[in-house]
Design an enzyme around this catalytic site. Structure first.
Site, PDB file in Angstrom:
ATOM      1  N   GLU A  23       2.885  -6.473   9.109  1.00  0.00           N
ATOM      2  CA  GLU A  23       2.151  -6.057   7.913  1.00  0.00           C
ATOM      3  C   GLU A  23       1.789  -4.570   7.958  1.00  0.00           C
ATOM      4  O   GLU A  23       1.725  -3.907   6.931  1.00  0.00           O
ATOM      5  CB  GLU A  23       0.886  -6.922   7.777  1.00  0.00           C
ATOM      6  CG  GLU A  23      -0.032  -6.575   6.633  1.00  0.00           C
ATOM      7  CD  GLU A  23       0.561  -6.877   5.267  1.00  0.00           C
ATOM      8  OE1 GLU A  23       1.674  -7.418   5.188  1.00  0.00           O
ATOM      9  OE2 GLU A  23      -0.111  -6.545   4.263  1.00  0.00           O
TER      10      GLU A  23
ATOM     11  N   THR B  33       6.817  -3.190 -10.402  1.00  0.00           N
ATOM     12  CA  THR B  33       6.472  -3.281  -8.984  1.00  0.00           C
ATOM     13  C   THR B  33       6.606  -4.699  -8.433  1.00  0.00           C
ATOM     14  O   THR B  33       6.523  -4.915  -7.236  1.00  0.00           O
ATOM     15  CB  THR B  33       5.057  -2.725  -8.723  1.00  0.00           C
ATOM     16  OG1 THR B  33       4.900  -2.509  -7.327  1.00  0.00           O
ATOM     17  CG2 THR B  33       3.984  -3.684  -9.230  1.00  0.00           C
TER      18      THR B  33
END
Ligand code: DMJ
Length: 684
Positions: free
Chosen positions: A546, A657
């Site tokens: 992440e 996006t």
């Protein structure tokens, strides 16, 4: 005594006899002819040749059977259904073959088509009005006939291979597409989509150049999509997401805990692009019958709802011209509008669909709104205005633009937090990852979406990116380019997975305008993409964490336990896709394929795909969530990575996006602009 009458009678009899004799002679000659020796020989020859032909035919049939078998396995690899295969069997039945092959030969003679081609078996044969169909695409409006034609051509040896569907979105079939497009432009007249779905609409996106496809890899990604979708359908239909391990639904708070079918709305354009017609229709049907924000009291994230639901519906509208999607996009956007009622026009983060009460997250710097959230509405709202003829939506995002243009920016940078009441920045944290990311993306893309006429957006993009290059982009001791976060003037040498989209963003900025920064943008774009790849391959799972850090001790590696997870995110693959399109460097496709193998190895379960809790473990624990963006983005970008450039070309489409492609004004006939009307929205 003989009368004249007596004399005439024998004459008539004689004439009759003569005539009879002549007739008998003629008949006799004919009969003789028909049974003469030479004709018997000819007849035998004919029988013999027919028999030989039959034997040859048998051999040919065997050859055909072998070819069909060979193609069966190819087609099975491509996940065509049993009925498709049956169709081929029927198509290759000897009775039908002769007629079909003759027809085909005639067509070939007439059309003088090249003899060796590759055939696309797609769920659509259509190409967009702006682009002619590829010569390799056989013309027919449904799967069956296309497969039949493909099989015929294969039997005839006229094809090199058979491949799967793909580019140029369409809904309306060839004959009706132009008409449908015309009708949809400037017309809001609702029509029964039940008619169009069944009769007129074909789907799928066809590559114009089959040579540009990596068939096996792409087919594999398509099969992943089927796996993800079918399990969602089985265990969580109509809910937001799937929990593959527990085989039950999952709903994150961003969806307000209501059953909004997030995976359906988010994943539907991917199904469409892949030509998964049955699944697409199931999803469309659910949206028509079930999707509504009326009569529920959900507290929705304005940003998430916009990029997934409004964005998803808008793409589907662009693809299909189906008014259902325009209505739903507007319906959702209208529910978000109360959030914009602030002193500055900068919207709040959350809004209640029933009461319209809006607010910000308690944790966000003194009641601030978040840059990546209020700055990621422009594409959808601008396009919604253009297809509805209602300028209100564009006005709302223009207001945000003006605030951001005029406000003083510390060192030319945008902090992540802005107070919507005071118009002042909150904490001075800057990031191209979480809380900042897609604002920068939407500056470039607003310019692209406008057909490169929105100069203000491009200028704001260049100014922001130059400041980021200067203040936040760094190179590690090992030579890796990364973009740090900046907190109160201090660099935090950490990069979020979320920021991996920026490799593609810099490259897209370079490819679309030649200026002093072009080379730098491209260099940094490639460098960031390479770094994100490194973050993947430095983990035993070959999937990236992440967030990852850079120090003297480590590079491109997560250090803290809460940074080590992977939740099926798309950003790295998004950059592979964009870089592949812009450079055609094979390594990007190979990196994407490495990732596919890693996803299959670690994230695939019997009932869908899960994220991982720690990418640095050999056998990581799974998180039991199949994110809707896995279907919307991750699998879409991977599929497009292995498709030809003509599938959603970057000079005609710009991806929001959430990877929902929106048409570029002036460059794409699917823009479907409506005439401007007086505001009709009942929203404030
Ligand atoms: C998606 O919802 C969007 O890409 C968003 O911009 C950022 N986060 C997720 C995927 O990681």
């Amino acid at each position: 005594m003989c009368s004249r009458k007596c004399f005439r009678m024998p004459t008539l009899v004689i004439c009759g006899v003569v005539l009879t004799i002549i007739l008998v002679c003629i008949t006799g000659i004919t009969l003789t002819n028909s049974i003469n020796i030479s004709n018997i020989v000819k007849l035998r020859e004919k029988v013999a040749s027919d028999s030989a032909a039959a034997n040859g035919g048998h051999q040919a049939a065997q050859t055909r059977a072998a070819l069909v078998e060979q193609q069966y396995s190819t087609l099975q690899q491509h996940h065509l259904s049993r009925s498709d295969l049956n169709y081929i069997q029927a198509a290759t039945h000897p009775k039908n073959l002769q007629r079909q092959l003759q027809q085909q030969q005639q067509q070939q003679l007439q059309q003088q088509q090249p003899n060796k081609i590759v055939i696309e078996i797609g769920l659509s044969n259509d190409s967009g009005p702006s682009s002619a169909p590829a010569s390799s695409t056989l013309g027919s409006s449904s799967t069956g006939p296309r497969i039949l034609q493909a099989a015929e051509a294969l039997m005839e040896g006229n094809v090199d291979s058979i491949s799967l569907p793909a580019a140029a979105p369409l809904t309306a079939a060839t004959t009706s597409s132009a008409k449908s497009l015309e009708n949809s432009q400037g017309s809001d007249t609702p029509h029964s989509h039940a008619n169009t779905t069944n009769a007129d609409i074909t789907m799928g996106i066809a590559d114009h150049n089959p040579g540009g496809i990596q068939f096996e890899r792409r087919a594999h990604v398509k099969q992943m999509m089927e796996h993800a979708w079918h399990n969602y359908k089985l265990y969580a239909w109509g809910k937001n997401e799937l929990r593959p391990l527990s085989q039950r639904p999952h709903s994150a708070s961003i969806f307000g805990s209501y059953d909004l079918g997030a995976t359906i709305v988010d994943g539907l354009d991917t199904l469409y692009i892949m030509g998964l017609e049955k699944e697409y229709r199931e999803g469309r049907d659910w949206i028509e019958r079930k999707f509504s924000l009326d009569n529920i009291s959900a507290e929705l994230s304005v940003f998430e709802t916009n990029i997934r639901f409004v964005g998803g519906m808008l793409t589907l509208y662009a693809f299909t011209g189906d008014p259902l999607y325009k209505e739903k996009a507007q319906h959702v956007a209208d529910k978000l509008l109360p959030a914009f009622q602030t002193p500055t026009g900068i919207p709040y983060a959350l809004v209640n669909t029933k009461t319209g009460v809006a607010k910000n997250y308690g944790w966000a710097s003194g009641g601030s709104s978040i840059l990546s959230e209020f700055g990621t509405l422009h594409l959808e709202f601008a396009y919604l205005s253009d297809i509805t003829g209602n300028p209100l939506y564009r006005e709302r995002v223009q207001t945000i633009r003006q605030v951001l243009k005029e406000i003083e920016k510390p060192k030319g940078l945008y902090p992540n937090f802005l107070n919507p009441k005071t118009g002042k920045w909150g904490q001075l944290h800057m990031s191209l990852g979480a809380l900042g990311d897609s604002y920068y993306e939407y500056l470039l893309k607003a310019w692209l979406q406008s057909g490169q006429t929105d100069e203000e957006a491009r200028e704001m993009f260049d100014e922001a990116m130059l400041a980021i290059l200067d203040k936040m982009v760094r190179t590690s001791p090992g030579g890796l380019t990364y973009v740090s976060d900046l907190k109160f003037d201090r660099l935090e040498h950490k990069m979020d997975h979320l920021a991996c989209f920026s490799g593609g963003l810099f490259a897209l900025g370079a490819a679309t305008r030649q200026n002093d920064y072009t080379d730098k943008y491209m260099e940094v774009g490639k460098g960031i993409t390479n770094t994100c790849h490194e973050s993947y391959i430095r983990a035993p799972t070959q999937l990236g964490p992440e967030a990852f850090r850079f120090s003297e001790a480590v590079e491109a590696r997560a250090l803290r336990s809460q940074e080590k997870y992977y939740i099926l995110r798309p950003e790295t693959f998004e950059s592979y896709f964009v870089l592949w399109r812009l450079t055609h460097d094979q390594k990007y496709r190979d990196w994407g394929w490495e990732a596919v193998l890693a996803l299959e190895k670690h994230c695939r379960t019997a009932h869908g795909y899960c994220g991982l809790r720690n990418v640095y473990q050999q056998e990581p624990q799974k998180d039991d969530v199949q994110q809707s963006f896995f279907l919307a983005e991750t699998l879409k970008y991977l599929y497009l990575l292995f498709s030809d450039d003509s599938v959603l070309p970057l000079d005609e489409w710009v991806f929001n996006t959430e990877a929902h492609p929106l048409p570029i004004k002036g460059a794409n006939a699917y823009y479907r602009q409506a005439p401007v009307t007086l505001p009709v929205s009942n929203a404030s």
